[in-house]
Design a protein around this motif. Sequence first.
Motif, PDB file in Angstrom:
ATOM      1  N   ARG A 152       2.459   1.880  -3.313  1.00  0.00           N
ATOM      2  CA  ARG A 152       1.517   2.269  -4.372  1.00  0.00           C
ATOM      3  C   ARG A 152       1.360   3.782  -4.419  1.00  0.00           C
ATOM      4  O   ARG A 152       1.388   4.390  -5.496  1.00  0.00           O
ATOM      5  N   ASP A 153       1.192   4.386  -3.268  1.00  0.00           N
ATOM      6  CA  ASP A 153       1.068   5.841  -3.235  1.00  0.00           C
ATOM      7  C   ASP A 153       2.367   6.514  -3.653  1.00  0.00           C
ATOM      8  O   ASP A 153       2.355   7.536  -4.361  1.00  0.00           O
ATOM      9  N   GLN A 154       3.503   5.950  -3.263  1.00  0.00           N
ATOM     10  CA  GLN A 154       4.789   6.529  -3.649  1.00  0.00           C
ATOM     11  C   GLN A 154       4.982   6.463  -5.163  1.00  0.00           C
ATOM     12  O   GLN A 154       5.429   7.443  -5.786  1.00  0.00           O
ATOM     13  N   LEU A 168       2.696   6.296  -7.497  1.00  0.00           N
ATOM     14  CA  LEU A 168       1.783   7.238  -8.149  1.00  0.00           C
ATOM     15  C   LEU A 168       2.296   8.674  -8.025  1.00  0.00           C
ATOM     16  O   LEU A 168       2.227   9.449  -8.988  1.00  0.00           O
ATOM     17  N   ASP A 169       2.816   9.021  -6.864  1.00  0.00           N
ATOM     18  CA  ASP A 169       3.353  10.373  -6.674  1.00  0.00           C
ATOM     19  C   ASP A 169       4.550  10.616  -7.583  1.00  0.00           C
ATOM     20  O   ASP A 169       4.680  11.694  -8.190  1.00  0.00           O
ATOM     21  N   ASP A 207       0.827  -1.208   0.000  1.00  0.00           N
ATOM     22  CA  ASP A 207       0.000   0.000   0.000  1.00  0.00           C
ATOM     23  C   ASP A 207       0.859   1.255   0.000  1.00  0.00           C
ATOM     24  O   ASP A 207       0.608   2.203  -0.763  1.00  0.00           O
ATOM     25  N   GLU A 208       1.856   1.292   0.871  1.00  0.00           N
ATOM     26  CA  GLU A 208       2.708   2.473   0.975  1.00  0.00           C
ATOM     27  C   GLU A 208       3.404   2.763  -0.341  1.00  0.00           C
ATOM     28  O   GLU A 208       3.460   3.912  -0.802  1.00  0.00           O
ATOM     29  N   LEU A 211      -4.108   0.719  -8.289  1.00  0.00           N
ATOM     30  CA  LEU A 211      -3.651   2.088  -8.477  1.00  0.00           C
ATOM     31  C   LEU A 211      -4.789   2.970  -8.994  1.00  0.00           C
ATOM     32  O   LEU A 211      -4.920   4.133  -8.596  1.00  0.00           O
ATOM     33  N   ARG A 219      -6.949   4.640  -6.556  1.00  0.00           N
ATOM     34  CA  ARG A 219      -6.306   5.691  -5.770  1.00  0.00           C
ATOM     35  C   ARG A 219      -6.118   6.974  -6.559  1.00  0.00           C
ATOM     36  O   ARG A 219      -6.022   8.061  -5.986  1.00  0.00           O
ATOM     37  N   ARG A 220      -5.997   6.850  -7.875  1.00  0.00           N
ATOM     38  CA  ARG A 220      -5.702   8.013  -8.720  1.00  0.00           C
ATOM     39  C   ARG A 220      -6.401   7.800 -10.058  1.00  0.00           C
ATOM     40  O   ARG A 220      -6.093   6.845 -10.775  1.00  0.00           O
TER      41      ARG A 220
END
Length: 438
Positions: free
Chosen positions: A202-204, A206-207, A199-200, A235, A238-239
């Motif tokens: 995935r956000d990284q 995408l950023d 999870d962590e 993903l 989330r975005r």
Amino acid sequence: MTGTTLDDYTDRYAARVRGMTASEIRALFAVASRPEVVSLAGGAPYIAALPLDAVGEMLGRLGAEHGTTTLQYGIGQGTLELRERICEVMALSGIDVGSGASPEDVVVTVGGQQALDLVARLFLDPGDVVLAEGPTYVGALGTFQAAQADVVHVPMDADGLIPAALEAAIADVTASGRRPKFLYTIPTFQNPAGVTLTDERRDQVLDICERAGLLVVEDDPYGQLSFDGEAPKPLRARRREGVFYLSTFSKTFAPGLRVGWILAPHAVRDKLVIASEAQILCPSAYAQAAVATYLSTMPWRQQLKIYREVYRERRDAMLTGLADLMPAGTHWTKPGGGLFVWMTLPEGLDSKAMVPRAIAARVAYVPGTGFYADGSGTEFVRLNFSFPAPERIREGIRRLAGVMEQETAMRKVFGPMAGRPRTGRGQAGADVPGPDLA
């Protein structure tokens, strides 16, 4: 009249054809399908787990009662009924209306493979760069190769794609004067490695992609085949901007129907439809009706649970067999879902060179070289556990372990070149380090 030869045609090929090579998996199918061979090679789902009598009756009714529409041409985007059902399927994974999951932005494709090809047609010019996990899906490599793009691999570990390595890859490509077009990723139960992006991360990821202006192509054939709790949200959940979500019914229903889809950003939906119409005119109306009727009239959510239970049992059989039978120095991933285990061979063994000996021992696997654009990966093996019964899986592991022990013994007697092919791309890039996935 004398027959023509290959030489009569090669100078007439389009430039994009010259780089095309046969899939290492497809090349194994002829021998792997023999009944005496235990195939740990392909990624075939266990279709016998379906209620085949009920499915057969459903398919018969489609032709008999609705043949005037199901056997007719359709529209390029796919039927509205199926696109609505697809949105229901995606909602199970967290891709809902809030994530931009609208039937209007779904494009039905001929399996996940056409979805990949459409994205490549839209965005790749010859010489463009695609970033992809190393290793990655062999069918994606073939598609990008056909588009004359260059694939730059980004390393993974047991937690999936490494964000710092992604940043470094973007910087390296940019420094070379080129700009990567998109990141291709299979974040959930990755093929071939079996690992899942946390999870962590995935956000990284995408950023990082958003800062770099990099599109994301998320391939998710296996996300609903989780064995140990729910998989992380895709993903796309989330975005919504800049993320193309690709999936297929090949792993959760029937690969023979060849039905997949793309959930695309709204701005490019029309271009995807135009590209699809240029390729195939329209996806099969009959296949679409079959999938839509299955989703509307049959307990498909319960069927997902059955698949998960079947595959969990087979994964456990493989992991137990590997632990019991593999020689020292062998390592493997422990997937929480999907269809594959990625194995690292003991030092000095060559997965591609071992294939002929393995076939002679009546066991088939896919050498790691098929999953790298540069032909590296000789120290890796992909093993499939979805199709063989648990006892066959263990027997296949036993045979493969025997082949590995023979290869090791040969090296001790004849030196490090024993059993290696004299020529061939299997040796190319063999010194390129692989991911730490053990």
